[in-house]
Enzyme design. Structure first.
Site, PDB file in Angstrom:
ATOM      1  N   GLU A 271       0.825  -1.202   0.000  1.00  0.00           N
ATOM      2  CA  GLU A 271       0.000   0.000   0.000  1.00  0.00           C
ATOM      3  C   GLU A 271       0.867   1.263   0.000  1.00  0.00           C
ATOM      4  OE1 GLU A 271      -2.272  -2.913   2.771  1.00  0.00           O
ATOM      5  OE2 GLU A 271      -0.236  -2.637   1.994  1.00  0.00           O
TER       6      GLU A 271
ATOM      7  N   GLU B 157      12.651 -31.011  -1.685  1.00  0.00           N
ATOM      8  CA  GLU B 157      13.085 -31.771  -2.848  1.00  0.00           C
ATOM      9  C   GLU B 157      13.613 -33.150  -2.464  1.00  0.00           C
ATOM     10  OE1 GLU B 157      15.045 -29.740  -6.072  1.00  0.00           O
ATOM     11  OE2 GLU B 157      14.692 -27.795  -5.130  1.00  0.00           O
TER      12      GLU B 157
ATOM     13  N   ALA C   9      19.959 -48.535 -10.266  1.00  0.00           N
ATOM     14  CA  ALA C   9      20.419 -49.354  -9.143  1.00  0.00           C
ATOM     15  C   ALA C   9      21.812 -48.945  -8.694  1.00  0.00           C
ATOM     16  CB  ALA C   9      20.404 -50.826  -9.546  1.00  0.00           C
TER      17      ALA C   9
ATOM     18  N   LEU D 161      21.444 -26.165  -3.838  1.00  0.00           N
ATOM     19  CA  LEU D 161      20.038 -25.787  -3.618  1.00  0.00           C
ATOM     20  C   LEU D 161      19.757 -24.311  -3.897  1.00  0.00           C
ATOM     21  CD1 LEU D 161      19.362 -27.811  -0.316  1.00  0.00           C
ATOM     22  CD2 LEU D 161      19.010 -28.534  -2.689  1.00  0.00           C
TER      23      LEU D 161
ATOM     24  N   GLY E 128      15.213 -36.411  -0.070  1.00  0.00           N
ATOM     25  CA  GLY E 128      14.929 -37.607  -0.840  1.00  0.00           C
ATOM     26  C   GLY E 128      13.765 -38.433  -0.385  1.00  0.00           C
TER      27      GLY E 128
ATOM     28  N   TRP F  74      20.565 -36.811 -15.613  1.00  0.00           N
ATOM     29  CA  TRP F  74      19.362 -36.150 -15.096  1.00  0.00           C
ATOM     30  C   TRP F  74      18.140 -36.977 -15.449  1.00  0.00           C
ATOM     31  CZ3 TRP F  74      20.022 -32.160 -11.919  1.00  0.00           C
ATOM     32  CH2 TRP F  74      21.209 -31.426 -12.009  1.00  0.00           C
TER      33      TRP F  74
ATOM     34  N   ARG G 154      11.603 -22.968  -6.646  1.00  0.00           N
ATOM     35  CA  ARG G 154      12.479 -22.625  -5.521  1.00  0.00           C
ATOM     36  C   ARG G 154      12.397 -21.128  -5.228  1.00  0.00           C
ATOM     37  NH1 ARG G 154      18.339 -25.571  -6.727  1.00  0.00           N
ATOM     38  NH2 ARG G 154      17.651 -27.756  -6.486  1.00  0.00           N
TER      39      ARG G 154
END
Length: 370
Positions: free
Chosen positions: A58, A301, A170, A210, A303, A176, A190
């Protein structure tokens, strides 16, 4: 009290909401508010909560409007404050500027305001209408409202997986799973949260920073690791990047070695001790501690173990899932740890709010069902 609004009011409030979105993730612990000043159908001032100058939306809009604010209508996404905080009360500023009408999207449940801003405006002879695009405003203020009403920030859980719900092979290869467009979308998420949270396993395996990258971010989110014993290899990229933005470590009370705490403190990071329940960090207590430190919006994020624990504790408000177009099979690492469910009725249910293609991947956004 809500009323029927003309299309012009909805249009200007939509503008104010767009301004309010700009401050998400940048102005915590305060809510991000948008304000538009309109005189004879023309916008004469507009503002977003300003983290640098500490002005509320404002005040920013009034400063821009100047004398044109007299007799204008102010569209505000949250009830103007009525108390002396980091700035003088916005309700008083609107009265002093001589606005003739204030349209408010939603009231402020903060006990310091809670209708007093509206009452003060009306006592000054200003017409006040409340409820224009209220649902959209409450959605935008979800984090702030969560802190006031539940004592914890809202939490968004992001998962990125293959078609069959795997996040790594495995052998642990995970970069990625999704493509560059999806990763850019995650950086945007983020940026509109106050903090990014990962578990100790992710910190150990990925050594992440991060940070928000390639988005023009002027303020980095708080980077948080939840690790009961604080057993994270040191040095690491988080410790090396404390100057880029705050780093906080959540650990169990009495479970972290004094030497580990000391070396994090030595690089300028902050440690927060929380209670332990059932051999794990009490995540409800952890989020309540983050709220006390001013956070309103947390983006997790993973695990897999932390994600499962948050779901099990019913702490996930929004679930964002990025799906890549390939499968890894049963030997791949699952996106979620064990939940211990014995029946479908025990599973938390979410409502689909959005789905869209992001490059070669698909984004699904789900919100917790009431």
């Amino acid at each position: 009290m809500s009323t029927a609004f003309p299309d012009e009011d909805f249009r200007h409030m939509a503008h104010a909401l767009a301004l309010g979105r700009r401050g998400l993730g940048r102005v915590w612990p305060w809510p991000s508010v948008g304000c538009v000043m309109v005189q004879d159908g023309r916008v004469v001032g507009r503002g977003t909560s300003d983290a640098d100058t500490l002005r509320h939306a404002e005040r920013v809009a009034l400063d821009q409007a100047g004398n044109a604010a007299r007799g204008a209508t102010a569209y505000v996404t949250l009830e103007p404050c009525s108390h002396q905080g980091r700035t003088p009360p916005c309700a008083d500023a609107l009265i002093a500027a001589g606005v003739s009408r204030v349209v408010i999207a939603t009231g402020d449940p903060n006990p310091l305001v809670a209708g007093e801003g509206i009452a003060r405006l009306r006592s000054a002879g200003i017409a006040v209408d409340v409820g224009c695009k209220e649902a959209a405003a409450r959605e935008q203020q979800k984090g702030f409202l969560s802190v006031i009403e539940r004592g914890r920030p809202m939490l968004t859980l992001k998962l990125a997986s293959t078609l069959d719900g795997r996040i790594a092979t495995a052998t642990g290869e995970s970069r990625w799973i999704t493509g560059p467009e999806a990763r850019r979308a995650v950086h945007a998420m983020r940026m509109n949260h106050d903090a990014v949270l990962v578990g100790g396993g992710t910190a150990r395996d990925d050594d992440p920073t991060l940070t928000v990258r390639d988005m023009g971010a002027t303020r980095q989110p708080v980077r948080i690791v939840a690790s009961r014993r604080l057993n994270i290899p040191f040095p690491n990229r988080l410790a090396a990047s404390v100057a880029d933005g705050p780093v906080w470590l959540l650990h169990g009370t009495g479970d972290a070695a004094d030497t580990d705490i000391a070396r994090w403190h030595g690089v300028g990071a902050e440690t927060i001790a929380v209670s332990v329940r059932g051999g794990q960090l009490d995540l409800t207590a952890a989020l309540e501690a983050l709220a006390r430190k001013g956070l309103t919006r947390v983006f997790c994020e993973g695990g897999g173990a932390l994600a499962a624990s948050l779901l099990d504790a019913e702490l996930v408000d929004e679930l964002v899932v990025m799906i890549a177009g390939f499968a890894l099979g049963a030997e791949g690492k699952p996106a979620l740890g064990a939940l211990g469910l014995s029946s479908l009725a025990e599973a938390n249910r979410f409502r689909l709010a959005e789905h869209r293609a992001v490059g070669a991947d698909v984004l699904h956004r789900w919100v917790r069902q009431a």
